[in-house]
Design an enzyme around this catalytic site. Structure first.
Site, mmCIF file in Angstrom:
data_model
loop_
_atom_site.group_PDB
_atom_site.id
_atom_site.type_symbol
_atom_site.label_atom_id
_atom_site.label_comp_id
_atom_site.label_asym_id
_atom_site.label_seq_id
_atom_site.Cartn_x
_atom_site.Cartn_y
_atom_site.Cartn_z
ATOM 1 C CE LYS A 123 -3.904 2.189 2.337
ATOM 2 N NZ LYS A 123 -4.884 2.102 3.436
ATOM 3 C CG ASP A 228 -14.036 6.204 5.422
ATOM 4 O OD1 ASP A 228 -15.252 6.283 5.184
ATOM 5 O OD2 ASP A 228 -13.167 6.265 4.546
#
Length: 483
Positions: A123, A228
């Protein structure tokens, strides 16, 4: 969109990576790093840094720019990727890189593998995209700082996410297992599953819904809120097991707006299940009903955490431990304490009686010391006559010496003048024996060294122009042979 091409990574030399690292160091306090500063940090011979910078510009790892009359270079995301990948390769966390499997507003996700061929996830945080430029307002990465580059913000986001992943995985929370981290890159294990946003049907909808609500409440019990928690950041496998991803925006339950973010996470899941799976339920957790069991937010210093809360938490934990010990020892020590109190009271009564007797005896001893006379009682030690007057006058002089107005004022003025003279009378002695000519010689030698260093740097800059001139001159000489 930033292109991620690693083919040039295997061909870069040690000197080129040295220039990239020196440029990264210069960007700590420079928006545009001058070439002279890069050359001084890299410390390469014969002006080689300028040639390497030109090649790095061609590879698009470095960009040349001039702002406010200052010309220099700055790193691109591609150059930052190369620095992170090289360190991860040295750690033996990454050996090869495959296709891109995910794109977000803050990061790109790729398939990677180690030397044994086991697949992982790489990532790369890429803050600063046009779709999410308000990250400086919505996230507290900078804390008290006002300005920073997007590369530095990406590094802070990756560091925070890696710390949250490690802490939650150690506590058994369903998150990907972190392997390594460097700069803005995180390597974690590959999760076998699908994003919940791509799943159209679920066999046990109610069971999955309750699992998700339990995960939200478990985070709150650790003192954290995801911030989130939606269908795009949840992975589900064939056995309908959930894995939570994307954690850099997590906040503490002691945040000023913690209840708002907690309710938003819960409502995101409820609306998604209502729209996609036609499932609605009134069973939902509330932040006010959840008790914090372990302060992971204090340990990780999440957003909204303060030092006062940490000190309060430590005091409460210490008090709980002390109370538990006192309750266990209280039953055993109860009887002994009552006996001790009774014995202490008896001792106090006896001591008070003894003190009264001693006082009476002392008064009886003092009474015979007085003699009865016609003028009145006088102590044995008292005297009468002129000697008494002299002694009393001497005592008065010692107590109030300023009462004598004929002599003391003049003495005070003299003492003040002598004190002033004693303060201001001093001599300056020069301890060094170096002559002025020797000092001038040393200064001239230092200036000559500085000039020689500056000339060497300038020669390195002019190397490219002189080389081009030599090439053109050689071409002209070779062309004369044709005639």
């Amino acid at each position: 969109m930033v292109k991620f091409d690693v083919r040039q990574l295997r061909y870069l030399s040690r000197e080129e990576f040295r220039c990239l690292v020196s440029l990264e160091m210069g960007m700590k306090n420079h928006e545009v790093v001058p070439s002279e500063l890069i050359a001084s940090i890299a410390n390469l011979r014969h002006g080689g840094c300028y040639k390497i910078l030109r090649d790095l510009v061609q590879y698009k790892l470095v960009r040349y720019d001039h702002k406010n009359g200052i010309r220099g270079y700055h790193l691109t995301y591609a150059g930052y990727d190369y620095l992170a990948l090289r360190s991860l390769c040295n750690q033996e966390a990454v050996y090869s890189i495959g296709n891109k499997i995910g794109v977000g507003k803050e990061s790109d996700i790729y398939i990677a593998a180690d030397e044994e061929g086991e697949q992982h996830v790489l990532k790369l945080h890429r803050l600063g995209r046009v779709c999410f430029r308000k990250v400086k307002e919505k996230r507290d990465y900078l804390k008290r700082r006002k300005n920073a580059s997007w590369l530095y913000l990406s590094r802070l986001a990756a560091e925070r996410e890696y710390s949250f992943l490690k802490a939650l995985h150690e506590r058994g929370y369903p998150v990907p297992e972190p392997i390594s981290w460097n700069r803005h890159a995180i390597v974690m294990k590959l999760v076998q599953g699908y994003p919940l946003s791509q799943v159209k049907t679920i066999t046990n909808t109610a069971k999955v819904y309750t699992r998700l609500m339990d995960l939200v409440s478990r985070l709150a019990q650790m003192g954290l809120i995801h911030g989130d928690f939606n269908e795009f950041n949840l992975m589900i496998d064939d056995r309908e097991r959930i894995t939570v991803i994307d954690l850099p925006q997590m906040i503490s339950t002691s945040h000023a707006n913690a209840e708002y973010y907690f309710d938003r996470d819960v409502e995101c899941i409820r609306t998604w299940f209502r729209k996609r799976y036609n499932f609605d339920s009134d069973d939902r957790p509330y932040l006010s009903d959840i008790v914090c069991e372990s302060a992971v937010d204090v340990e990780m210093k999440a957003s909204g955490y303060s030092r006062d809360l940490a000190s309060q938490f430590e005091e409460l934990t210490l008090k709980k431990e002390d109370l538990g010990k006192d309750e266990e020892e209280g039953d055993e020590e109860g009887e002994s304490e009552s006996e001790d109190e009774e014995s202490e009271e008896e001792e106090e009564v006896e001591e008070s009686e003894e003190e009264e007797e001693e006082e009476e005896e002392s008064e009886e001893e003092e009474c015979p010391a007085l003699e009865v006379q016609e003028d009145g009682p006088k102590l044995e030690g008292e005297k009468t006559g002129e000697g008494d007057d002299n002694e009393s006058s001497e005592e008065d002089d010692d107590e109030d010496p300023i009462e004598n107005s004929t002599y003391l004022p003049y003495r005070d003025k003299k003492e003040k003048e002598e004190a002033k003279k004693a303060v201001h009378t001093f001599k300056v002695v020069q301890s060094s024996k170096v002559s002025k000519e020797d000092i001038k010689k040393k200064v001239r030698a230092n200036e000559a060294k500085k000039r020689a260093k500056q000339s060497r740097i300038k020669k390195g800059e002019k190397y490219y122009l002189n080389r081009d001139k030599r090439q053109t001159a050689n071409e002209i000489k070779g062309a004369e042979n044709w005639f």
